[in-house]
Scaffold this motif. Sequence first.
Motif, PDB file in Angstrom:
ATOM      1  N   SER A 159    -126.039 -30.925  12.263  1.00 16.91           N
ATOM      2  CA  SER A 159    -124.724 -30.867  11.383  1.00 16.91           C
ATOM      3  C   SER A 159    -124.818 -31.416  10.476  1.00 16.91           C
ATOM      4  CB  SER A 159    -123.246 -31.133  12.503  1.00 16.91           C
ATOM      5  OG  SER A 159    -122.490 -30.884  11.961  1.00 16.91           O
ATOM      6  N   PRO A 160    -124.643 -30.898   9.869  1.00 19.28           N
ATOM      7  CA  PRO A 160    -124.147 -31.482   8.152  1.00 19.28           C
ATOM      8  C   PRO A 160    -123.309 -31.535   7.754  1.00 19.28           C
ATOM      9  CG  PRO A 160    -124.525 -28.595   7.688  1.00 19.28           C
ATOM     10  CD  PRO A 160    -124.241 -29.206   9.235  1.00 19.28           C
ATOM     11  N   THR A 161    -121.679 -31.545   8.643  1.00 20.81           N
ATOM     12  CA  THR A 161    -120.460 -31.350   8.384  1.00 20.81           C
ATOM     13  C   THR A 161    -120.059 -32.448   7.909  1.00 20.81           C
ATOM     14  OG1 THR A 161    -119.967 -31.469  10.929  1.00 20.81           O
ATOM     15  CG2 THR A 161    -119.876 -29.535   9.729  1.00 20.81           C
ATOM     16  N   ALA A 162    -121.143 -33.879   8.469  1.00 18.84           N
ATOM     17  CA  ALA A 162    -120.187 -35.078   8.308  1.00 18.84           C
ATOM     18  C   ALA A 162    -120.504 -35.639   6.524  1.00 18.84           C
ATOM     19  CB  ALA A 162    -121.066 -35.968   8.767  1.00 18.84           C
ATOM     20  N   ARG A 163    -121.157 -34.788   5.494  1.00 20.75           N
ATOM     21  CA  ARG A 163    -121.501 -35.104   4.637  1.00 20.75           C
ATOM     22  C   ARG A 163    -120.899 -33.527   3.338  1.00 20.75           C
ATOM     23  NH1 ARG A 163    -126.048 -35.581   7.412  1.00 20.75           N
ATOM     24  NH2 ARG A 163    -127.136 -33.633   6.806  1.00 20.75           N
ATOM     25  N   TYR A 220    -112.430 -33.669  15.713  1.00 22.25           N
ATOM     26  CA  TYR A 220    -111.901 -32.371  15.687  1.00 22.25           C
ATOM     27  C   TYR A 220    -113.852 -31.955  14.894  1.00 22.25           C
ATOM     28  CZ  TYR A 220    -112.160 -31.753  10.558  1.00 22.25           C
ATOM     29  OH  TYR A 220    -113.305 -31.939   9.863  1.00 22.25           O
ATOM     30  N   ARG A 221    -114.247 -32.850  14.025  1.00 21.24           N
ATOM     31  CA  ARG A 221    -115.402 -32.334  13.775  1.00 21.24           C
ATOM     32  C   ARG A 221    -116.557 -32.609  14.995  1.00 21.24           C
ATOM     33  NH1 ARG A 221    -120.380 -33.926  12.094  1.00 21.24           N
ATOM     34  NH2 ARG A 221    -119.285 -36.243  12.852  1.00 21.24           N
ATOM     35  N   ALA A 222    -116.239 -33.485  15.152  1.00 23.55           N
ATOM     36  CA  ALA A 222    -117.204 -34.312  16.687  1.00 23.55           C
ATOM     37  C   ALA A 222    -117.271 -33.552  17.969  1.00 23.55           C
ATOM     38  CB  ALA A 222    -117.404 -36.214  17.175  1.00 23.55           C
ATOM     39  N   MET A 223    -116.169 -33.097  17.866  1.00 20.41           N
ATOM     40  CA  MET A 223    -115.617 -31.620  18.939  1.00 20.41           C
ATOM     41  C   MET A 223    -116.894 -30.468  18.522  1.00 20.41           C
ATOM     42  SD  MET A 223    -111.915 -32.443  20.049  1.00 20.41           S
ATOM     43  CE  MET A 223    -112.034 -31.013  21.447  1.00 20.41           C
ATOM     44  N   ALA A 224    -116.682 -30.183  17.041  1.00 18.49           N
ATOM     45  CA  ALA A 224    -117.187 -29.093  17.462  1.00 18.49           C
ATOM     46  C   ALA A 224    -118.747 -29.467  16.959  1.00 18.49           C
ATOM     47  CB  ALA A 224    -116.630 -28.930  15.222  1.00 18.49           C
ATOM     48  N   GLU A 225    -119.409 -30.289  16.527  1.00 16.37           N
ATOM     49  CA  GLU A 225    -120.727 -30.434  16.245  1.00 16.37           C
ATOM     50  C   GLU A 225    -121.103 -30.260  17.755  1.00 16.37           C
ATOM     51  OE1 GLU A 225    -123.846 -34.012  15.264  1.00 16.37           O
ATOM     52  OE2 GLU A 225    -121.300 -34.195  14.778  1.00 16.37           O
ATOM     53  N   GLU A 226    -121.008 -30.821  18.917  1.00 10.68           N
ATOM     54  CA  GLU A 226    -121.337 -30.906  19.874  1.00 10.68           C
ATOM     55  C   GLU A 226    -121.219 -29.409  20.355  1.00 10.68           C
ATOM     56  OE1 GLU A 226    -120.199 -32.145  24.656  1.00 10.68           O
ATOM     57  OE2 GLU A 226    -119.671 -33.518  22.683  1.00 10.68           O
ATOM     58  N   VAL A 227    -119.703 -29.292  20.187  1.00  4.71           N
ATOM     59  CA  VAL A 227    -119.872 -27.461  20.444  1.00  4.71           C
ATOM     60  C   VAL A 227    -121.138 -26.494  20.252  1.00  4.71           C
ATOM     61  CG1 VAL A 227    -118.208 -26.558  19.377  1.00  4.71           C
ATOM     62  CG2 VAL A 227    -119.130 -25.277  22.262  1.00  4.71           C
ATOM     63  N   VAL A 228    -121.324 -26.279  18.371  1.00  2.76           N
ATOM     64  CA  VAL A 228    -122.236 -25.917  17.956  1.00  2.76           C
ATOM     65  C   VAL A 228    -123.982 -26.529  18.310  1.00  2.76           C
ATOM     66  CG1 VAL A 228    -123.364 -25.432  16.277  1.00  2.76           C
ATOM     67  CG2 VAL A 228    -120.734 -25.154  16.522  1.00  2.76           C
ATOM     68  N   ASP A 229    -123.944 -27.977  18.632  1.00  2.42           N
ATOM     69  CA  ASP A 229    -125.190 -28.328  18.943  1.00  2.42           C
ATOM     70  C   ASP A 229    -125.709 -27.079  20.454  1.00  2.42           C
ATOM     71  OD1 ASP A 229    -125.502 -29.797  17.520  1.00  2.42           O
ATOM     72  OD2 ASP A 229    -125.077 -31.256  18.467  1.00  2.42           O
ATOM     73  N   ARG A 275    -124.631 -24.432   9.506  1.00  3.86           N
ATOM     74  CA  ARG A 275    -126.064 -24.012   9.947  1.00  3.86           C
ATOM     75  C   ARG A 275    -126.734 -22.896   9.769  1.00  3.86           C
ATOM     76  NH1 ARG A 275    -126.169 -28.280  15.434  1.00  3.86           N
ATOM     77  NH2 ARG A 275    -124.254 -28.916  15.269  1.00  3.86           N
ATOM     78  N   GLY A 276    -126.280 -21.790   9.272  1.00  7.19           N
ATOM     79  CA  GLY A 276    -127.195 -20.759   8.947  1.00  7.19           C
ATOM     80  C   GLY A 276    -126.768 -19.871  10.469  1.00  7.19           C
ATOM     81  N   LEU A 277    -125.756 -19.765  11.199  1.00  3.84           N
ATOM     82  CA  LEU A 277    -124.985 -19.427  11.808  1.00  3.84           C
ATOM     83  C   LEU A 277    -124.566 -17.995  11.798  1.00  3.84           C
ATOM     84  CD1 LEU A 277    -125.571 -20.979  15.217  1.00  3.84           C
ATOM     85  CD2 LEU A 277    -127.305 -19.693  14.372  1.00  3.84           C
ATOM     86  N   LEU A 287    -116.962 -23.649  11.077  1.00  2.96           N
ATOM     87  CA  LEU A 287    -117.721 -23.490   9.843  1.00  2.96           C
ATOM     88  C   LEU A 287    -118.809 -25.175   9.766  1.00  2.96           C
ATOM     89  CD1 LEU A 287    -117.411 -24.828   7.169  1.00  2.96           C
ATOM     90  CD2 LEU A 287    -116.046 -27.255   7.534  1.00  2.96           C
ATOM     91  N   ASP A 288    -118.543 -25.429  11.715  1.00  6.06           N
ATOM     92  CA  ASP A 288    -120.212 -26.443  11.519  1.00  6.06           C
ATOM     93  C   ASP A 288    -121.574 -25.005  11.960  1.00  6.06           C
ATOM     94  OD1 ASP A 288    -122.091 -27.606  13.820  1.00  6.06           O
ATOM     95  OD2 ASP A 288    -120.837 -28.952  13.176  1.00  6.06           O
TER      96      ASP A 288
END
Length: 509
Positions: free
Chosen positions: A410-414, A388-397, A50-52, A45-46
């Motif tokens: 990441s826009p997933t917090a919103r 999970y969301r914080a983990m996903a954000e870090e790996v996609v960063d 982000r357009g990937l 999702l993350d």
Amino acid sequence: MPGPGPVHGAVLSPERRAADLDAVAGAAVDVVVVGGGVTGAGAALDAAARGLSVVLLERADLAAGTSRWSSKLVHGGLRYLAHGELGLARESARERAVLMGVTAPHLVRPLPFLVPDAAGRTASALAALGGRLGDAVRASVPGGRRSLPATRRVGAAEVARLTPGVRGRGGGVVFWDGQLADDARLVVALARTAAAGGARMVTGAAVRAVDGADVHVELDDGEALALRAGVVVNATGVWAQRLAPGVRLVPSRGSHLVVPAARLGAPSAALTVPLPGSRSRYVFALPQPEGLVYLGLTDEPVPGPVPDADPLPSDAEVAQLLDTVNQVLVEPLTRADVVGCYAGLRPLVLPASAGAGPGNATADLSRRHLLREDGPVLTVVGGKLTTYRAMAEEVVDAAVARLGRGAPRSPTARLPLVGAAPRTALDRVAAPRRLVARYGTEAPAVAALGSEPVVDGRPETVGELRFAVRAEGARSVADLLDRRVRIGLVPADRARAVPVAERVLAAEL
């Protein structure tokens, strides 16, 4: 208010899977996510947000592994405070507020936890202290201050109302946390939201090897395919070492028992009893909407290679759970009261400073996650469902940095998941409250597919099974009963439900 049908683009139908398979074979994509649990679905999702370009590959089914065996809690990390891990507690509290306020308010509800004086005044006093510290941490994160009530001491009458099965006439302490309607439903919602953002979700697809940019896949019908990935995200949990042998994991088994709520007086709060000899570990009796209580949680090291088969509680764990909760009950539970059980494996990360041997103190290992790079593979492992969301954000960063494209933040917090809406909007959804608590704004669509029960005496409907096949990627009896509606947590009920599930699959596939 969204219409009665499923969210456009988020339908994981049999036709969508066939189209995704055709598109994936031989394709070149930005990110291949391996693993369809909460971390993998969150990463897909993350990345899509982000357009990937994204493909998620899962060897079995969404939430087929550890992600469906949790305590169904979105918790703020009181235990981490006991270990001095303030940063992890704040991260947990922040992510809980995101889930309850934005991401999935339809799936998460406030749940009171009661530590009775019958467990010992020292235990309830420590609970009061820990609860107030947790309140302070919650107040320090965005959205946390108003997300839950404050910790408070209650009298005997309140203890009797919240947990009628507790012995004695003493009071207790109540603190609050978040409870998921169903952990597997969260994973399905993440996957469907990722699909709505363009991610291709392919279950029944086992990744056998990663060779440079080439990802080699074996489908569950025996067919092989390959695709090329800019980055491979290894989100396979306790099986992470298959793609990243250098990761050091110490799996820990967490076990739960399923008992009828009536045996504990139909509690409305989570009865919380300290494990003898510990000041930071508790056994919880967690009330469920289906007239059941989940009794957990253990923390036992699991030596040796991790099997693909689902783990089961040991006799010692069953005894430990029953003996602990029985300390405070008027009528003790026996093994005859246990109508089901389940266990999951936590992928705990062994620190680099831990030497050559893992030891066996899994209860004291941090729940922090690890991000590791091995050539084209980015492994994210550890952590817990709440974060999970914080983990996903870090790996996609890390993926964005490696690829040189994709939104940097990441826009997933919103980003609400499919079915999510503010509580005021959910209260207006014209559907049974039980369905709203599981499907949110999509509840009317589920209700329209049939209200007859799958099993007499249980609330799950045939409409839910039909919706699972048409919109949620279910392809087998196990997908339906064990992961979409969870009847499988009570084996006797599952046996009665199998013929109904088979009829639905025959009609829908």
